[in-house]
Design an enzyme around this catalytic site. Structure first.
Site, PDB file in Angstrom:
ATOM      1  N   ASP A  24     -15.646 -36.619   5.181  1.00  0.00           N
ATOM      2  CA  ASP A  24     -15.015 -35.604   6.048  1.00  0.00           C
ATOM      3  C   ASP A  24     -13.869 -36.209   6.853  1.00  0.00           C
ATOM      4  OD1 ASP A  24     -14.606 -33.109   7.365  1.00  0.00           O
ATOM      5  OD2 ASP A  24     -15.988 -33.689   8.975  1.00  0.00           O
ATOM      6  N   TYR A  40      -4.918 -36.512  10.944  1.00  0.00           N
ATOM      7  CA  TYR A  40      -6.121 -35.807  10.541  1.00  0.00           C
ATOM      8  C   TYR A  40      -7.190 -36.743   9.955  1.00  0.00           C
ATOM      9  CZ  TYR A  40      -8.760 -31.624   9.157  1.00  0.00           C
ATOM     10  OH  TYR A  40      -9.708 -30.637   9.031  1.00  0.00           O
ATOM     11  N   HIS A  46     -14.937 -32.819  11.236  1.00  0.00           N
ATOM     12  CA  HIS A  46     -15.665 -31.593  11.564  1.00  0.00           C
ATOM     13  C   HIS A  46     -17.025 -31.889  12.195  1.00  0.00           C
ATOM     14  CE1 HIS A  46     -12.932 -30.146   8.325  1.00  0.00           C
ATOM     15  NE2 HIS A  46     -12.864 -29.078   9.096  1.00  0.00           N
ATOM     16  N   GLU A  90      -9.305 -31.085  14.968  1.00  0.00           N
ATOM     17  CA  GLU A  90     -10.282 -30.043  14.652  1.00  0.00           C
ATOM     18  C   GLU A  90     -10.811 -29.361  15.911  1.00  0.00           C
ATOM     19  OE1 GLU A  90     -11.857 -28.379  12.133  1.00  0.00           O
ATOM     20  OE2 GLU A  90      -9.959 -28.979  11.219  1.00  0.00           O
ATOM     21  N   ASP A 137       0.867  -1.177   0.000  1.00  0.00           N
ATOM     22  CA  ASP A 137       0.000   0.000   0.000  1.00  0.00           C
ATOM     23  C   ASP A 137       0.907   1.232   0.000  1.00  0.00           C
ATOM     24  OD1 ASP A 137      -2.831   1.096   0.480  1.00  0.00           O
ATOM     25  OD2 ASP A 137      -1.633   2.119   1.995  1.00  0.00           O
ATOM     26  N   GLU A 178     -10.564 -15.471  20.623  1.00  0.00           N
ATOM     27  CA  GLU A 178     -11.639 -14.472  20.477  1.00  0.00           C
ATOM     28  C   GLU A 178     -11.971 -13.893  21.860  1.00  0.00           C
ATOM     29  OE1 GLU A 178     -14.769 -15.742  17.508  1.00  0.00           O
ATOM     30  OE2 GLU A 178     -16.026 -15.164  19.205  1.00  0.00           O
ATOM     31  N   HIS A 197      -8.172 -20.784  14.604  1.00  0.00           N
ATOM     32  CA  HIS A 197      -8.384 -22.194  14.261  1.00  0.00           C
ATOM     33  C   HIS A 197      -7.240 -22.690  13.382  1.00  0.00           C
ATOM     34  CE1 HIS A 197     -11.030 -25.668  12.925  1.00  0.00           C
ATOM     35  NE2 HIS A 197     -10.132 -25.649  11.966  1.00  0.00           N
ATOM     36  N   GLU A 198      -6.948 -21.934  12.341  1.00  0.00           N
ATOM     37  CA  GLU A 198      -5.931 -22.384  11.375  1.00  0.00           C
ATOM     38  C   GLU A 198      -4.531 -22.351  11.966  1.00  0.00           C
ATOM     39  OE1 GLU A 198      -9.161 -22.928   9.049  1.00  0.00           O
ATOM     40  OE2 GLU A 198      -7.232 -23.881   9.244  1.00  0.00           O
ATOM     41  N   HIS A 251      -3.810 -25.274  14.154  1.00  0.00           N
ATOM     42  CA  HIS A 251      -3.409 -26.497  13.446  1.00  0.00           C
ATOM     43  C   HIS A 251      -1.889 -26.551  13.318  1.00  0.00           C
ATOM     44  CE1 HIS A 251      -7.119 -28.434  12.366  1.00  0.00           C
ATOM     45  NE2 HIS A 251      -7.599 -27.390  11.723  1.00  0.00           N
TER      46      HIS A 251
HETATM   47  C1  TI1 Z   1      -9.077 -27.706   2.461  1.00  0.00           C
HETATM   48  C2  TI1 Z   1     -10.270 -28.480   2.968  1.00  0.00           C
HETATM   49  C3  TI1 Z   1     -10.090 -28.871   4.452  1.00  0.00           C
HETATM   50  C4  TI1 Z   1     -10.189 -27.677   5.354  1.00  0.00           C
HETATM   51  C5  TI1 Z   1      -9.730 -28.017   6.746  1.00  0.00           C
HETATM   52  C6  TI1 Z   1      -9.505 -26.720   7.540  1.00  0.00           C
HETATM   53  S1  TI1 Z   1      -8.284 -26.856   8.757  1.00  0.00           S
HETATM   54  C7  TI1 Z   1     -10.739 -26.339   8.301  1.00  0.00           C
HETATM   55  O1  TI1 Z   1     -11.144 -27.063   9.197  1.00  0.00           O
HETATM   56  N1  TI1 Z   1     -11.274 -25.173   7.972  1.00  0.00           N
HETATM   57  C8  TI1 Z   1     -12.338 -24.670   8.775  1.00  0.00           C
HETATM   58  C9  TI1 Z   1     -12.569 -23.209   8.399  1.00  0.00           C
HETATM   59  C10 TI1 Z   1     -13.464 -22.580   9.406  1.00  0.00           C
HETATM   60  C11 TI1 Z   1     -13.102 -22.604  10.767  1.00  0.00           C
HETATM   61  C12 TI1 Z   1     -13.941 -22.024  11.710  1.00  0.00           C
HETATM   62  C13 TI1 Z   1     -15.166 -21.474  11.289  1.00  0.00           C
HETATM   63  C14 TI1 Z   1     -15.535 -21.490   9.921  1.00  0.00           C
HETATM   64  C15 TI1 Z   1     -14.703 -22.076   8.985  1.00  0.00           C
HETATM   65  C16 TI1 Z   1     -13.618 -25.459   8.633  1.00  0.00           C
HETATM   66  O2  TI1 Z   1     -14.325 -25.666   9.603  1.00  0.00           O
HETATM   67  N2  TI1 Z   1     -13.918 -25.856   7.385  1.00  0.00           N
HETATM   68  C17 TI1 Z   1     -15.204 -26.541   7.129  1.00  0.00           C
HETATM   69  C18 TI1 Z   1     -16.076 -25.634   6.296  1.00  0.00           C
HETATM   70  C19 TI1 Z   1     -14.970 -27.850   6.398  1.00  0.00           C
HETATM   71  O3  TI1 Z   1     -13.866 -27.979   5.792  1.00  0.00           O
HETATM   72  O4  TI1 Z   1     -15.878 -28.700   6.462  1.00  0.00           O
HETATM   73 CA    CA Z   2     -16.663 -17.149  17.714  1.00  0.00          CA
HETATM   74 ZN    ZN Z   3      -9.460 -27.146  10.791  1.00  0.00          ZN
END
Ligand code: TI1
Ligand code: CA
Ligand code: ZN
Length: 336
Positions: A244, A165, A249, A174, A54, A185, A150-151, A154
């Site tokens: 899944d 996983y 998840h 997860e 920027d 948060e 979350h990410e 991991h």
């Molecule tokens: C590339 C496909 C696999 C994705 C796995 C990642 S770590 C993951 O779990 N992503 C989260 C993103 C997220 C986290 C918190 C809130 C909302 C969305 C996830 O839960 N992905 C869901 C949509 C899924 O892959 O089923």
């Molecule tokens: Ca939240």
């Molecule tokens: Zn995840």
């Protein structure tokens, strides 16, 4: 977009996040050289990393909001693990930064934004966090603070237990990411009912109040129960199929709910087991120590129960309220 920065990276949350570091005379880059955190994207959908820049270090362009949120998220997650758990970065040594260094990112813990097209997901790929923009209907850009945490968690898991996983170890992988998503948060914004919703800030932008997952109510019974958001909250309801990655998840709802009951207390609607809450701070300490000191790649739900009991005992003593509530939290969800 829940934490859009004001100019110069002074965040709405009252701390400051270094958003722009001028590297060349006329450009600023989202690089925080103190936390060693940087935010990048792919050049036009290729796999080549592009350093977003920027010219005036006021990051308020419509395509810059995701940059700001992802950068803020990584910065806050870094602060949470450092301040609360004494952990320096994802690998414990201020990294990993090799990826960014190899791609012109000055050796920073990297986030990539605007991945692919209308991508309804975010992920950790072994070296960096990666975020999609969402399709605008199922998801707004997936850069809310709980998703960043979350990410990035991991990544922490990879350097600690490295939970495989799939199946139960994958659901733990997860779940630990959802738990620290909630705890980061809470660390930044304070505890609220949103703490226990996962993804609420970007899931279905057209619908307010919903979330992708609910730690307090995985079944999402408040939304007419057994909906598409329906995840189990008791071991007897676990998914045993193969989609899944064996329901990573889906079955995450079981340890997620165990954590929620340990932190906040309550009586399980199915087992009727009552848990005396110990607060999210002590629950988080137990969950972090279990991940770092006792869990391994093949740990299953029974193993996670044992790991959290060992952690609770080491931290608070074998006859402490924290230990007793950890026992009853797992008992409430039908594990052990
Ligand atoms: C590339 C496909 C696999 C994705 C796995 C990642 S770590 C993951 O779990 N992503 C989260 C993103 C997220 C986290 C918190 C809130 C909302 C969305 C996830 O839960 N992905 C869901 C949509 C899924 O892959 O089923
Ligand atoms: Ca939240
Ligand atoms: Zn995840």
């Amino acid at each position: 977009y829940d934490n859009l920065q004001t100019a110069q990276g002074t965040s709405l949350y009252s701390g400051t996040v270094t958003i722009g570091t001028s590297v060349s005379a006329s450009k600023y880059y989202p690089e925080d050289l103190t936390r060693k955190v940087g935010t990048f994207t792919y050049a036009n959908g290729t796999s080549t990393v592009y350093r977003i820049a920027d010219t005036d270090d006021v990051w308020n362009g419509s395509d810059q909001r995701v940059v700001v949120d992802a950068h803020f998220g990584a910065s806050m997650v870094y602060d949470y693990f450092k301040t609360v758990h004494g952990r320096n970065g994802i690998d414990g040594a201020g990294g990993p930064t090799a990826y960014a260094a190899a791609n012109g990112g000055a050796g920073l813990i990297s986030s990539i934004v605007r991945y692919s097209t209308a991508y309804n997901n975010a992920f950790w790929d072994g070296t960096k966090m990666t975020y999609g923009d969402g399709d605008g209907s199922t998801f707004a850009p997936l850069v809310s603070l709980d998703i960043a945490a979350h990410e990035m968690t991991h990544g922490v898991t990879q350097y600690e237990a490295n939970l495989t996983y799939q199946n139960e170890s994958g659901a733990l992988n997860e779940s630990w990411s959802d738990v620290f998503g909630a705890l980061v948060e809470r660390y930044v914004y304070g505890e609220s009912t949103d703490t226990w919703k996962i993804g609420e800030d970007c899931y279905t932008p057209g619908t307010s109040g919903d979330a992708l997952r609910y730690m307090d109510d995985p079944h999402d019974a408040s939304n007419g129960g057994y909906t598409s958001n329906d995840d189990p909250d008791h071991y007897s309801e676990r998914y045993t199929g193969t989609s899944d990655n064996g329901g990573v998840h889906i079955n995450s709802g079981i340890p997620n709910h165990a954590f929620y009951l340990l932190a906040k207390g309550g009586t399980h609607h199915l087992s009727g087991v009552a848990v005396t809450g110990i607060g999210a701070d002590d629950a988080g300490k137990i969950w972090y120590k279990a991940l770092a000191d006792y869990m391994t790649a093949s740990t299953n739900f029974a193993g996670a129960r044992q790991a959290t009991l060992s952690a609770a005992s080491a931290l608070f003593g074998g006859s402490s309220a924290q230990y007793t509530s950890t026992q009853s939290a797992w008992c409430a969800v039908g594990v052990g």
